[in-house]
Scaffold this motif. Structure first.
Motif, short mmCIF file in Angstrom:
data_model
loop_
_atom_site.label_atom_id
_atom_site.label_comp_id
_atom_site.label_asym_id
_atom_site.label_seq_id
_atom_site.Cartn_x
_atom_site.Cartn_y
_atom_site.Cartn_z
N PHE A 181 28.60 -53.93 77.76
CA PHE A 181 27.77 -54.92 78.16
C PHE A 181 25.88 -56.12 76.50
O PHE A 181 26.28 -56.78 76.42
N LEU A 182 25.59 -54.32 76.29
CA LEU A 182 24.86 -54.76 75.47
C LEU A 182 25.72 -55.12 74.06
O LEU A 182 25.12 -55.92 73.61
N LEU A 183 26.56 -54.34 73.76
CA LEU A 183 27.49 -55.86 72.53
C LEU A 183 27.95 -56.92 72.71
O LEU A 183 28.12 -57.35 71.94
N LEU A 184 28.08 -56.94 73.99
CA LEU A 184 28.01 -58.86 74.36
C LEU A 184 27.23 -59.22 74.40
O LEU A 184 26.86 -59.83 73.82
N GLU A 185 25.74 -59.07 74.39
CA GLU A 185 24.84 -58.96 73.79
C GLU A 185 24.04 -60.02 73.17
O GLU A 185 23.12 -60.84 73.09
N SER A 186 24.13 -58.42 72.28
CA SER A 186 23.42 -58.56 70.92
C SER A 186 24.33 -59.70 69.89
O SER A 186 24.49 -59.90 68.63
N GLY A 187 26.15 -59.74 70.76
CA GLY A 187 26.97 -60.22 69.62
C GLY A 187 27.48 -59.65 68.89
O GLY A 187 28.17 -60.54 67.76
N ARG A 188 28.08 -57.95 69.43
CA ARG A 188 28.41 -57.64 68.76
C ARG A 188 30.22 -57.48 68.91
O ARG A 188 30.65 -56.80 68.31
N ALA A 189 30.20 -57.92 69.79
CA ALA A 189 31.47 -58.15 71.02
C ALA A 189 31.20 -59.62 71.83
O ALA A 189 30.31 -60.89 71.43
N ASP A 190 32.68 -60.24 71.32
CA ASP A 190 32.76 -61.81 71.80
C ASP A 190 33.19 -61.81 73.41
O ASP A 190 32.72 -62.99 74.02
N ALA A 191 33.27 -61.21 74.35
CA ALA A 191 33.84 -60.56 75.71
C ALA A 191 33.69 -59.10 75.57
O ALA A 191 33.59 -57.49 75.32
N PHE A 192 33.46 -59.15 77.10
CA PHE A 192 33.26 -57.23 77.45
C PHE A 192 34.40 -57.41 78.58
O PHE A 192 34.78 -58.31 79.71
N VAL A 193 35.28 -56.94 78.91
CA VAL A 193 36.78 -56.41 79.53
C VAL A 193 36.57 -55.42 80.72
O VAL A 193 36.27 -54.08 80.20
N MET A 194 35.73 -55.60 82.48
CA MET A 194 35.63 -54.51 83.18
C MET A 194 35.88 -55.16 84.83
O MET A 194 36.23 -56.07 84.26
#
Length: 297
Positions: A181-194
């Motif tokens: 989720f931190l990857l999404l929150e920080s902008g390192r990911a555009d989406a989080f699938v879970m």
């Protein structure tokens, strides 16, 4: 030499039998080890200082209280063993963990290595994005970076989805759900699938929950269950009977409501996820069917 080998084989066989007789192990030791997750949404998470809470933690605690009563133990010590998506199955197999109370999908591949209690929760795998991203569907993930957690099946499900045909995206992996989720929150990911409840729980605890939303198609409907060792019918029956009794008395539904609808610690936020029709159906007809059986519907 032959006698020595036969004797060794006999010792190994007895050892394996004991390893698989979890009720005997619990009775002899007066202790049980529960596998728990650090950040599996409202199912299983930590409050810090070795304290673990959540829907599956509470269900397992009640199951173990019933088993303590069944075994006639005056006291039963519960030890908590944090597990990850990568090590949860090996730790159940090798006897480190007696009962895994996290967020594990029951599927046919895993059933070759471990067993599952009757389904307690049916999950929908979803996509989380930043609210201002403009992403509303799988088709808009082309050229994007998608985060998921190492050892989970979520991105595989995304790639197999009928609407993912021709969609090319980059994968990044978090070591656990909070990290993803931190990857999404920080902008390192555009989406989080879970799993939807994990995503909803993480969003509810974010600094600004309104900055995120769950979008797009449901990628998969998955039965989530408590995991135990394979080929231990007596222990499985004890666990299943306890859960079935909770279903019958309405305690399981009340416990679900406590963790998924009401405000939960530590921040007193609400996941806001009432029991789905699929979850209610699983309670109405208790079973340990793998996800592949759901896919046939």
């Amino acid at each position: 030499m032959k006698k020595t080998l036969l004797a060794l084989a006999a010792v190994l066989a007895v050892g394996m039998a004991h390893a698989e007789d979890t009720l005997k192990k619990i009775k002899d030791s007066g202790a049980v080890t529960m596998g728990v997750r650090e950040s599996s949404g409202a199912l299983s998470y930590t409050l810090g200082d070795g304290k673990y809470v959540g829907f599956h933690i509470e269900v397992c605690t009640r199951v173990l209280a019933d088993i303590q009563k069944q075994l006639g133990l005056a006291k039963l010590e519960t030890k908590y063993q944090p597990v990850t998506s990568q090590n949860r199955i090996p730790l159940v197999q090798n006897g480190t963990v007696d009962i895994e109370c996290g967020s594990t999908t029951n599927n046919a591949t895993r059933q070759k290595d471990v067993a599952f209690a009757v389904t307690t929760y049916v999950e929908e795998v979803r996509i989380a994005v930043k609210a201002n991203s403009g992403i509303t569907s799988i088709g808009q993930l082309t050229g994007k970076t998608v985060a998921t957690t190492t050892g989970t099946t979520s991105v595989q499900l995304l790639r197999k989805h009928e609407r993912a045909s021709g969609v090319e995206f980059k994968e990044v992996f978090g070591k656990d759900h909070s990290d993803s989720f931190l990857l999404l929150e920080s902008g390192r990911a555009d989406a989080f699938v879970m799993d939807g409840q994990i995503v909803a729980g993480l969003i509810s605890k974010a600094k600004n929950p309104a900055d995120f939303k769950i979008v797009g198609e449901v990628l998969s409907v998955e039965p989530i269950a408590i995991m135990i060792r394979k080929d231990d019918p007596a222990f499985k029956k004890a666990v299943d009977d306890s859960i079935k009794n909770m279903i019958k008395t309405g305690d399981l539904a009340k416990t679900y409501d406590k963790w998924f609808v009401q405000a939960i610690p530590p921040s007193n936020t609400k996941v806001g996820l009432p029991a789905s029709e699929a979850t209610k159906a699983a309670w109405a007809n208790p079973n340990d069917k793998p996800v592949e059986e759901y896919a046939k519907k």
